[in-house]
Write a protein that holds these residues in place. Structure first.
Motif, PDB file in Angstrom:
ATOM      1  N   LEU A 128      79.307  46.036  50.919  1.00  0.00           N
ATOM      2  CA  LEU A 128      79.805  46.109  49.540  1.00  0.00           C
ATOM      3  C   LEU A 128      79.762  47.535  49.006  1.00  0.00           C
ATOM      4  O   LEU A 128      80.689  47.981  48.309  1.00  0.00           O
ATOM      5  CB  LEU A 128      78.982  45.177  48.648  1.00  0.00           C
ATOM      6  CG  LEU A 128      79.096  43.672  48.938  1.00  0.00           C
ATOM      7  CD1 LEU A 128      78.171  42.881  48.018  1.00  0.00           C
ATOM      8  CD2 LEU A 128      80.526  43.186  48.789  1.00  0.00           C
ATOM      9  N   GLU A 129      78.696  48.260  49.313  1.00  0.00           N
ATOM     10  CA  GLU A 129      78.604  49.661  48.887  1.00  0.00           C
ATOM     11  C   GLU A 129      79.674  50.496  49.580  1.00  0.00           C
ATOM     12  O   GLU A 129      80.246  51.414  48.983  1.00  0.00           O
ATOM     13  CB  GLU A 129      77.213  50.199  49.198  1.00  0.00           C
ATOM     14  CG  GLU A 129      76.110  49.566  48.353  1.00  0.00           C
ATOM     15  CD  GLU A 129      74.723  50.009  48.773  1.00  0.00           C
ATOM     16  OE1 GLU A 129      74.590  50.551  49.898  1.00  0.00           O
ATOM     17  OE2 GLU A 129      73.778  49.823  47.990  1.00  0.00           O
TER      18      GLU A 129
ATOM     19  N   GLY B 247      86.358  53.840  49.056  1.00  0.00           N
ATOM     20  CA  GLY B 247      87.638  53.640  48.383  1.00  0.00           C
ATOM     21  C   GLY B 247      88.605  52.828  49.211  1.00  0.00           C
ATOM     22  O   GLY B 247      89.733  53.247  49.475  1.00  0.00           O
TER      23      GLY B 247
ATOM     24  N   ILE C 239      82.649  49.577  50.451  1.00  0.00           N
ATOM     25  CA  ILE C 239      83.937  49.356  49.785  1.00  0.00           C
ATOM     26  C   ILE C 239      84.075  50.277  48.580  1.00  0.00           C
ATOM     27  O   ILE C 239      85.120  50.905  48.362  1.00  0.00           O
ATOM     28  CB  ILE C 239      84.070  47.880  49.362  1.00  0.00           C
ATOM     29  CG1 ILE C 239      84.159  46.993  50.604  1.00  0.00           C
ATOM     30  CG2 ILE C 239      85.288  47.679  48.465  1.00  0.00           C
ATOM     31  CD1 ILE C 239      84.105  45.506  50.290  1.00  0.00           C
ATOM     32  N   ASP C 240      83.015  50.385  47.778  1.00  0.00           N
ATOM     33  CA  ASP C 240      83.068  51.209  46.568  1.00  0.00           C
ATOM     34  C   ASP C 240      83.081  52.696  46.885  1.00  0.00           C
ATOM     35  O   ASP C 240      83.843  53.471  46.295  1.00  0.00           O
ATOM     36  CB  ASP C 240      81.881  50.889  45.662  1.00  0.00           C
ATOM     37  CG  ASP C 240      81.975  49.497  45.056  1.00  0.00           C
ATOM     38  OD1 ASP C 240      83.106  48.999  44.918  1.00  0.00           O
ATOM     39  OD2 ASP C 240      80.920  48.912  44.737  1.00  0.00           O
ATOM     40  N   LEU C 241      82.253  53.124  47.823  1.00  0.00           N
ATOM     41  CA  LEU C 241      82.096  54.549  48.091  1.00  0.00           C
ATOM     42  C   LEU C 241      83.265  55.138  48.861  1.00  0.00           C
ATOM     43  O   LEU C 241      83.709  56.249  48.599  1.00  0.00           O
ATOM     44  CB  LEU C 241      80.789  54.798  48.853  1.00  0.00           C
ATOM     45  CG  LEU C 241      79.490  54.504  48.086  1.00  0.00           C
ATOM     46  CD1 LEU C 241      78.279  54.679  48.999  1.00  0.00           C
ATOM     47  CD2 LEU C 241      79.363  55.420  46.877  1.00  0.00           C
TER      48      LEU C 241
ATOM     49  N   ARG D 174      92.541  52.168  49.441  1.00  0.00           N
ATOM     50  CA  ARG D 174      92.667  51.379  48.216  1.00  0.00           C
ATOM     51  C   ARG D 174      94.060  51.413  47.614  1.00  0.00           C
ATOM     52  O   ARG D 174      94.592  50.382  47.180  1.00  0.00           O
ATOM     53  CB  ARG D 174      91.640  51.861  47.181  1.00  0.00           C
ATOM     54  CG  ARG D 174      91.685  51.051  45.887  1.00  0.00           C
ATOM     55  CD  ARG D 174      90.542  51.357  44.943  1.00  0.00           C
ATOM     56  NE  ARG D 174      90.770  50.716  43.662  1.00  0.00           N
ATOM     57  CZ  ARG D 174      90.880  51.356  42.509  1.00  0.00           C
ATOM     58  NH1 ARG D 174      90.756  52.672  42.469  1.00  0.00           N
ATOM     59  NH2 ARG D 174      91.096  50.708  41.385  1.00  0.00           N
TER      60      ARG D 174
END
Length: 412
Positions: free
Chosen positions: A363-364, A370, A366-368, A392
């Protein structure tokens, strides 16, 4: 060194002006980096407004000049603003956000009236403009797209304008635009990854429905340059194939569907001259160029001290708006090469890593990084491939825009 920088917002366009006194001479002998620090700074009221013949809430922006090393202008708050129409009518403005003032009622400037701006600042200083009239109104014959080679020898689409005033009285024009484009990412899928904790507090990963609002988005840009045309030396008051905007062939703006709203202002000769000076100085390629504009005088003065400098022009203009829509394939047959989509596998699990820590790291990731989910069933499913991700912007339109559909938007 004595440096004073100015910032003026002209209808959504930002133009930064810099006074330079003695800088060039100093630079000729400079070989070491140095920090610029303003000395002898002069705070000047900046007035930004164009009152038009459209029945709208008219707007006036007030700010103060700012030092070069500061982040931006200081908004002039708490002022009282009125516009006088001849001697029998006045329009009052209210502050709707810091430094931004809007007329309490809608009104349109009329051809047979004179208008004057009156400002009283919070500290009691009084300012007045010259009396101005609405210029003649011209027409826009058409706004149209055309494939062409731009000034930088780049292939793309030019937005062109034809205009004509048979009376020959308009003569002095200013143009601005708002462009809006639709964004449709090529690898959008209807599923997404979500993490949740079960009753025992264990983190699990699952596939969920992706919000529809990530499928189609829109983005609006406002023109950031001053475009002026003077037809007073021509045989007739006509503008032909004026290049209002140019979009390169593989720009995201013409990836799918595009719209542009073009505004044509007719100004007085004096207002045109003021904007012409601003345009000339804004074309300086470098802060430390040899162009040293000094002060640009407008038509607003202090009622208390006539020697006080005020930057800005109380502009009364007639305006006409034209909006067009088109799809990329209406103009260009080749598919766009804008998107550079690449898949990204999920990170590998480390030997010493617990299952829950690994899921949290996904999950991290995906955010970091992009990325967004593209395909696969993932580590919590007994059969199937691991997750595969995509950059993204290739799978989520909110990377480049917003999902709210503009009120004016028209689909094919």
């Amino acid at each position: 060194m004595n440096i004073c920088s100015l910032h003026i917002l002209t209808h959504g366009k930002c133009i930064k002006w810099v006074y330079l006194f003695g800088v060039w001479t100093l630079l000729l002998s400079c070989v070491e980096p140095f920090d610029v620090e303003t000395q002898g700074f002069e705070s000047i009221l900046v007035v930004n407004t164009t009152i038009t013949d459209q029945e709208v809430y008219q707007q006036i922006n007030l700010s103060r000049t700012f030092k070069f090393e500061e982040d931006g202008p200081i908004q002039e708050q708490g002022a009282t603003i009125r516009i006088l129409e001849d001697t029998d009518t006045q329009y009052v403005f209210e502050e709707v956000s810091p430094g931004r003032y809007r007329s309490v009622q809608k009104f349109a400037a009329k051809q047979d009236k004179e208008y004057q701006l009156k400002i009283t600042t919070a500290d009691g200083r009084l300012y007045s403009s010259d009396k101005e009239r609405v210029p003649a109104k011209s027409s826009v014959e058409r706004v149209y797209p055309k494939r062409m080679i731009g000034d930088t020898e780049e292939d793309g689409i030019g937005i062109l304008l034809d205009s004509f005033d048979p009376s020959g009285t308009s003569l002095y024009y200013r143009f601005e635009y708002e462009e809006t484009y639709r964004i449709s990412p090529p690898r959008w899928v209807s599923m997404d990854i979500a993490g949740s904790y079960d009753a025992g507090g264990v983190l699990t990963l699952e596939l969920v429905e992706r919000p529809v609002g990530t499928r189609i988005c829109y983005k609006t840009n406002i023109s950031s340059t001053i475009k002026l045309v003077n037809t007073s030396t021509l045989a007739e008051d006509r503008i032909s194939a004026l290049l209002v905007n140019f979009i390169p062939l593989n720009d995201i703006r013409i990836e799918d569907r595009y719209s542009i709203l073009v505004r044509q202002y007719v100004q007085s000769r004096e207002a045109f001259g003021f904007y012409e000076v601003l345009q000339r100085f804004s074309e300086s390629e470098s802060l430390f160029s040899q162009v040293q504009p000094g002060f640009v005088k407008g038509n607003i003065i202090s009622d208390i001290d006539v020697s006080e400098k005020v930057l800005g022009y109380f502009d009364i203009a007639s305006v006409i708006e034209t909006r067009i829509f088109f799809n990329r394939m209406d103009i260009i047959e080749e598919a766009s090469q804008y998107y550079k989509c690449s898949t990204v596998p999920q990170p590998e699990k480390e030997e010493s890593e617990s299952e829950e820590t690994y899921r949290l790291r996904i999950l991290e990731f995906i955010d970091l990084v992009g990325v967004v989910y593209l395909t696969g069933e993932g580590p919590d499913v007994s059969i199937g491939e691991p997750f595969t991700f995509i950059t993204r912007e290739c799978g989520d339109c909110t990377a480049n825009g917003q999902s709210d559909v503009p009120d004016f938007w028209e689909d094919e």
